[in-house]
Scaffold this motif. Structure first.
Motif, mmCIF file in Angstrom:
data_model
loop_
_atom_site.group_PDB
_atom_site.id
_atom_site.type_symbol
_atom_site.label_atom_id
_atom_site.label_comp_id
_atom_site.label_asym_id
_atom_site.label_seq_id
_atom_site.Cartn_x
_atom_site.Cartn_y
_atom_site.Cartn_z
ATOM 1 N N ARG A 120 0.829 -1.362 0.065
ATOM 2 C CA ARG A 120 0.067 0.049 -0.027
ATOM 3 C C ARG A 120 0.816 1.314 0.028
ATOM 4 N NH1 ARG A 120 -4.583 -2.647 4.096
ATOM 5 N NH2 ARG A 120 -5.908 -3.546 2.515
ATOM 6 N N THR A 121 2.129 1.143 0.596
ATOM 7 C CA THR A 121 3.098 2.397 0.739
ATOM 8 C C THR A 121 3.442 2.579 -0.493
ATOM 9 O OG1 THR A 121 3.420 1.907 3.106
ATOM 10 C CG2 THR A 121 5.026 3.333 1.771
ATOM 11 N N MET A 122 4.119 1.250 -1.458
ATOM 12 C CA MET A 122 4.379 1.513 -2.536
ATOM 13 C C MET A 122 3.504 2.096 -3.658
ATOM 14 S SD MET A 122 7.537 -0.011 -3.146
ATOM 15 C CE MET A 122 8.516 -1.190 -2.213
ATOM 16 N N LEU A 123 2.357 1.785 -3.740
ATOM 17 C CA LEU A 123 1.122 2.220 -4.327
ATOM 18 C C LEU A 123 1.251 3.805 -4.045
ATOM 19 C CD1 LEU A 123 -1.385 -0.471 -4.201
ATOM 20 C CD2 LEU A 123 0.069 -0.095 -5.885
ATOM 21 N N SER A 124 1.241 4.193 -2.845
ATOM 22 C CA SER A 124 0.998 5.737 -2.663
ATOM 23 C C SER A 124 2.010 6.586 -3.336
ATOM 24 C CB SER A 124 1.239 6.060 -1.195
ATOM 25 O OG SER A 124 2.196 5.932 -0.623
ATOM 26 N N TYR A 125 3.202 5.759 -3.747
ATOM 27 C CA TYR A 125 3.993 6.430 -4.399
ATOM 28 C C TYR A 125 3.912 6.364 -6.133
ATOM 29 C CZ TYR A 125 7.037 7.701 -0.434
ATOM 30 O OH TYR A 125 7.528 8.264 0.750
ATOM 31 N N GLN A 126 2.907 5.618 -6.322
ATOM 32 C CA GLN A 126 2.619 5.456 -7.794
ATOM 33 C C GLN A 126 3.485 4.758 -8.538
ATOM 34 O OE1 GLN A 126 1.487 9.299 -9.479
ATOM 35 N NE2 GLN A 126 0.033 9.770 -7.921
ATOM 36 N N VAL A 127 3.766 3.477 -7.921
ATOM 37 C CA VAL A 127 4.751 2.637 -8.677
ATOM 38 C C VAL A 127 4.150 2.246 -9.793
ATOM 39 C CG1 VAL A 127 6.085 1.931 -6.618
ATOM 40 C CG2 VAL A 127 3.948 0.614 -7.190
ATOM 41 N N GLU A 128 4.932 2.066 -11.010
ATOM 42 C CA GLU A 128 3.835 1.364 -12.172
ATOM 43 C C GLU A 128 4.009 -0.162 -12.087
ATOM 44 O OE1 GLU A 128 5.614 2.904 -15.830
ATOM 45 O OE2 GLU A 128 6.089 4.752 -15.026
ATOM 46 N N CYS A 145 -2.861 -4.432 -5.655
ATOM 47 C CA CYS A 145 -2.307 -3.870 -6.930
ATOM 48 C C CYS A 145 -3.504 -3.553 -7.956
ATOM 49 C CB CYS A 145 -1.059 -4.370 -7.348
ATOM 50 S SG CYS A 145 0.316 -4.504 -6.450
ATOM 51 N N GLN A 146 -4.109 -4.572 -8.195
ATOM 52 C CA GLN A 146 -5.168 -4.469 -9.320
ATOM 53 C C GLN A 146 -6.186 -3.436 -8.966
ATOM 54 O OE1 GLN A 146 -6.611 -8.646 -9.612
ATOM 55 N NE2 GLN A 146 -5.316 -9.032 -11.218
ATOM 56 N N ALA A 147 -6.596 -3.292 -7.660
ATOM 57 C CA ALA A 147 -7.584 -2.373 -7.116
ATOM 58 C C ALA A 147 -7.163 -0.868 -7.324
ATOM 59 C CB ALA A 147 -7.987 -2.447 -5.393
ATOM 60 N N ALA A 148 -5.848 -0.831 -7.286
ATOM 61 C CA ALA A 148 -5.057 0.592 -7.633
ATOM 62 C C ALA A 148 -5.006 0.657 -9.144
ATOM 63 C CB ALA A 148 -4.127 0.700 -6.716
ATOM 64 N N GLY A 149 -5.283 -0.254 -9.715
ATOM 65 C CA GLY A 149 -4.714 0.043 -11.237
ATOM 66 C C GLY A 149 -3.248 -0.158 -11.653
ATOM 67 N N THR A 150 -2.675 -0.886 -10.509
ATOM 68 C CA THR A 150 -0.962 -1.181 -10.918
ATOM 69 C C THR A 150 -0.872 -2.551 -11.265
ATOM 70 O OG1 THR A 150 -0.326 0.741 -9.290
ATOM 71 C CG2 THR A 150 1.270 -1.041 -9.515
#
Length: 337
Positions: A120-128, A145-150
């Motif tokens: 979740r922290t990685m996703l907050s940094y908008q990792v691709e 990841c899928q829920a965040a579109g990553t």
């Protein structure tokens, strides 16, 4: 003597005045929530530029606004304490930078809660992309990841919802066992079964290595007993405890051993050094892992080196293509000297 007044700190209200917009719009941009507020990309970029010019502490999300892609790739790893995972981390960083990507890595200590927090922290940094290495529950990470579109990949341990890239554990263990059995027969003149020690029987990699271990014995016509398969965990002390318990129960331990990682090997060697069972005759070992310093222990240790470069090359091939097949399992053969 006049004292120099401290420079006034820039606030979001100052930025709002300079950008000709509201403080709430500035706050949304700096917090990365501007899309939800339906703020235009043009205004978001303007606010970000002004914030940078004014020396305002812009968070990571806001600094990404001026690019179509973040160029950040994340990885979670379970441990740093052996050469295998250390090599994965180092190779991952090198390969990411060669491709113009910025790598972010964190260690989760095989703790499922830390894995989720890290994801979740990685996703907050908008990792691709997020690569889950040795995760206890890779499918849960994929769902997040899928829920965040990553997009995500699994490395070392497989999942079912994203492409998984792992060592060919079955074939590698079969070959390592075969080599070790031959070494035992060459040294003793007798075909005798090996002891399997280390790893967790419930995880995919250990289960496949046990299957390869059994198949190699079958190939050479050697019977191995179930109680000689000690999937006792990876920690060195657990390997030492398992060997001690077997020695107490049976009065001896087999001369040949399949050790399931260099982490477990540390415990095996520690126990051997303190035990009277191998005085005058060192055990013959096959280790599913690699460390160059093991060569200093003698000539009776065979090692299977997991192909870290091959695994990560396959991972970055997928990253560059931009697609991940949830049903795909890629197995990379280990390397034997």
């Amino acid at each position: 003597m006049n004292q120099q007044r401290p420079q006034k700190k820039t606030t979001i209200y100052d930025l709002a005045e300079l950008a000709g917009t509201s403080a709430s719009a500035v706050s949304a941009v700096l917090n990365g929530n501007w899309k939800k507020r339906r703020i235009s990309t043009q205004l978001a970029e303007k606010i970000t530029r002004i914030a940078e010019e004014q020396g305002y502490a812009v968070n990571m999300q806001a600094s990404l606004l001026r690019r179509d892609k973040s160029k950040i790739i994340g990885m979670i790893v379970p441990k740093y304490d052996n050469r295998y995972f250390g090599s994965i981390v180092e190779t991952f960083e090198i390969m990411a930078r060669e491709r113009g990507l910025f790598p972010i890595i964190t260690c989760t200590l095989r703790d499922p809660n830390l894995e989720v927090e890290a994801a979740r922290t990685m996703l907050s940094y908008q990792v691709e992309w997020l690569i889950s290495t040795g995760a206890t529950d890779p499918d849960r990470i994929t769902d997040i990841c899928q829920a965040a579109g990553t997009r995500s990949l699994n490395l070392d341990l497989p999942g079912t919802k994203a492409t998984s890239i792992i060592s060919d554990n079955f074939a590698g263990a079969r070959e390592l066992t075969r080599r070790t059995l031959i070494n035992v027969e060459r040294k003793t003149g007798v075909k005798s079964p090996l002891l399997f020690i280390g790893g967790r029987g419930r995880d995919h990699n250990t289960a496949e290595r046990i299957r390869g271990f059994r198949k190699a014995h079958q190939d050479l016509g050697v019977t191995v007993e179930q109680d000689h398969i000690l999937a006792c965990g990876y920690a060195p002390e657990k390997a030492a405890q398992a060997l001690s318990a077997m020695a107490d129960s049976e009065g001896s331990v087999p001369l040949g051993m399949f050790v399931n990682s260099t982490i477990s090997l540390e415990g095996v060697m520690r126990w051997i050094k303190s035990s009277p069972h191998f005085r005058g005759a060192s055990p013959i070992i096959g280790c599913f892992d690699w460390d160059p310093f093991v060569a200093l222990l003698g000539h009776d240790i065979e090692m299977a080196r997991q192909d870290v470069a091959g695994m990560l090359t396959a991972a970055f091939d997928i990253v560059e293509k931009g697609t991940s097949d949830s049903r795909k399992l890629i197995e990379i053969p280990p390397i034997f000297a």
